[in-house]
Design a protein around this motif. Structure first.
Motif, mmCIF file in Angstrom:
data_model
loop_
_atom_site.group_PDB
_atom_site.id
_atom_site.type_symbol
_atom_site.label_atom_id
_atom_site.label_comp_id
_atom_site.label_asym_id
_atom_site.label_seq_id
_atom_site.Cartn_x
_atom_site.Cartn_y
_atom_site.Cartn_z
ATOM 1 N N HIS A 22 74.484 17.098 75.279
ATOM 2 C CA HIS A 22 73.244 16.070 76.141
ATOM 3 C C HIS A 22 72.155 16.256 77.517
ATOM 4 N N GLU A 23 72.260 17.165 77.834
ATOM 5 C CA GLU A 23 71.814 17.660 78.920
ATOM 6 C C GLU A 23 70.575 18.667 78.250
ATOM 7 N N ASP A 24 70.877 19.019 76.962
ATOM 8 C CA ASP A 24 69.635 19.743 76.112
ATOM 9 C C ASP A 24 68.665 19.445 75.995
ATOM 10 N N ILE A 25 68.971 17.925 75.473
ATOM 11 C CA ILE A 25 67.628 16.781 74.936
ATOM 12 C C ILE A 25 66.778 17.312 75.686
ATOM 13 N N VAL A 26 65.328 17.462 75.102
ATOM 14 C CA VAL A 26 64.066 17.122 75.198
ATOM 15 C C VAL A 26 62.819 16.229 75.395
ATOM 16 N N SER A 27 63.728 15.119 73.577
ATOM 17 C CA SER A 27 63.363 14.664 73.497
ATOM 18 C C SER A 27 63.593 13.983 72.598
ATOM 19 N N LYS A 28 63.922 12.926 72.321
ATOM 20 C CA LYS A 28 64.338 11.653 71.190
ATOM 21 C C LYS A 28 63.507 10.223 70.847
ATOM 22 N N ALA A 29 62.456 11.237 70.915
ATOM 23 C CA ALA A 29 61.339 10.908 70.274
ATOM 24 C C ALA A 29 60.484 11.274 69.377
ATOM 25 N N PHE A 30 61.569 11.465 68.059
ATOM 26 C CA PHE A 30 60.969 13.482 67.480
ATOM 27 C C PHE A 30 62.125 11.927 65.634
ATOM 28 N N GLN A 31 61.234 12.217 64.463
ATOM 29 C CA GLN A 31 61.523 11.775 63.816
ATOM 30 C C GLN A 31 62.348 13.180 62.491
ATOM 31 N N GLY A 32 63.387 12.748 61.448
ATOM 32 C CA GLY A 32 64.002 14.239 60.912
ATOM 33 C C GLY A 32 63.622 12.989 59.689
ATOM 34 N N ARG A 33 64.587 14.440 58.996
ATOM 35 C CA ARG A 33 63.835 13.611 57.199
ATOM 36 C C ARG A 33 64.554 12.416 56.851
ATOM 37 N N HIS A 34 65.966 11.844 57.935
ATOM 38 C CA HIS A 34 66.383 10.787 56.839
ATOM 39 C C HIS A 34 66.362 10.090 58.467
ATOM 40 N N GLY A 35 65.891 9.786 58.998
ATOM 41 C CA GLY A 35 65.499 9.030 60.275
ATOM 42 C C GLY A 35 65.042 9.695 61.544
ATOM 43 N N ARG A 36 65.893 8.571 63.149
ATOM 44 C CA ARG A 36 65.397 9.540 64.233
ATOM 45 C C ARG A 36 66.022 11.087 64.451
ATOM 46 N N GLY A 37 65.283 11.888 65.010
ATOM 47 C CA GLY A 37 65.694 12.812 65.562
ATOM 48 C C GLY A 37 65.766 13.187 67.108
ATOM 49 N N PHE A 38 66.806 14.164 67.497
ATOM 50 C CA PHE A 38 66.610 14.749 69.355
ATOM 51 C C PHE A 38 66.045 16.618 69.203
ATOM 52 N N LEU A 39 65.058 16.315 69.968
ATOM 53 C CA LEU A 39 64.432 17.742 70.043
ATOM 54 C C LEU A 39 65.647 18.350 70.978
ATOM 55 N N PHE A 40 66.415 19.472 70.869
ATOM 56 C CA PHE A 40 67.153 20.323 71.703
ATOM 57 C C PHE A 40 66.360 21.606 72.528
ATOM 58 N N SER A 41 66.279 21.737 73.516
ATOM 59 C CA SER A 41 66.339 23.328 74.010
ATOM 60 C C SER A 41 67.510 24.705 73.302
ATOM 61 N N HIS A 42 68.298 23.817 73.264
ATOM 62 C CA HIS A 42 69.562 24.931 72.340
ATOM 63 C C HIS A 42 70.887 24.479 71.621
ATOM 64 N N LYS A 88 53.306 24.159 70.649
ATOM 65 C CA LYS A 88 54.247 25.813 70.521
ATOM 66 C C LYS A 88 54.568 24.949 71.468
ATOM 67 N N TYR A 89 55.314 24.015 72.332
ATOM 68 C CA TYR A 89 56.267 23.894 73.745
ATOM 69 C C TYR A 89 57.873 23.316 71.907
ATOM 70 N N LYS A 90 57.679 23.272 71.026
ATOM 71 C CA LYS A 90 58.281 23.180 69.735
ATOM 72 C C LYS A 90 59.337 24.111 69.631
ATOM 73 N N GLU A 91 58.383 25.888 69.714
ATOM 74 C CA GLU A 91 59.195 27.237 69.480
ATOM 75 C C GLU A 91 60.094 27.237 69.822
ATOM 76 N N GLY A 92 61.004 27.822 68.957
ATOM 77 C CA GLY A 92 62.684 28.069 69.802
ATOM 78 C C GLY A 92 63.650 27.048 70.225
ATOM 79 N N LYS A 93 63.187 25.427 69.531
ATOM 80 C CA LYS A 93 63.747 24.057 70.114
ATOM 81 C C LYS A 93 64.266 24.422 68.447
ATOM 82 N N PHE A 94 65.240 23.259 68.556
ATOM 83 C CA PHE A 94 65.847 23.023 67.442
ATOM 84 C C PHE A 94 65.719 21.169 67.050
ATOM 85 N N ILE A 95 65.600 20.800 66.287
ATOM 86 C CA ILE A 95 65.835 18.790 65.710
ATOM 87 C C ILE A 95 67.542 19.056 65.482
#
Length: 106
Positions: A22-42, A88-95
């Motif tokens: 949970h501590e690696d969540i950068v944002s919960k305001a992303f869209q995935g292919r099948h609904g909401r997505g979370f942006l994680f740093s790791h 550019k802030y998204k580079e290296g991060k995960f949805i």
């Protein structure tokens, strides 16, 4: 109130393999292919697919699909490159898609 004993962990929805905290969540305001997505740093215990260019809601990005290392379920993608300066802030991060991950015992 009870104190959290350890890290709050997210797991693959299919096999419960631990994939992030949970501590690696950068944002919960992303869209995935099948609904909401979370942006994680790791992310952990994952495999990456081949890099490919995709036109996403925020423009052209080079991404690699993220697979659960245990069951090979597609969980989301990793941003390898963003072509627009504002992204550019998204580079290296995960949805990781909310529908593909579950909380482990919390």
């Amino acid at each position: 109130m009870a104190q959290q004993a350890g890290p709050r962990i997210y797991c693959c929805c299919k096999c419960q393999n631990r994939v992030s905290v949970h501590e690696d969540i950068v944002s919960k305001a992303f869209q995935g292919r099948h609904g909401r997505g979370f942006l994680f740093s790791h992310a952990m215990n994952i495999d990456l697919g081949p890099k490919e260019d995709r036109h996403l809601m925020t423009g052209l990005h080079t991404v690699a699909d993220v697979y659960c290392k245990e069951c090979q379920e597609v969980l989301g993608w990793k941003y390898e490159r963003a072509y627009e300066e504002t992204q550019k802030y998204k580079e290296g991060k995960f949805i990781l898609e909310k529908s593909k991950i579950v909380k482990e015992d919390w």
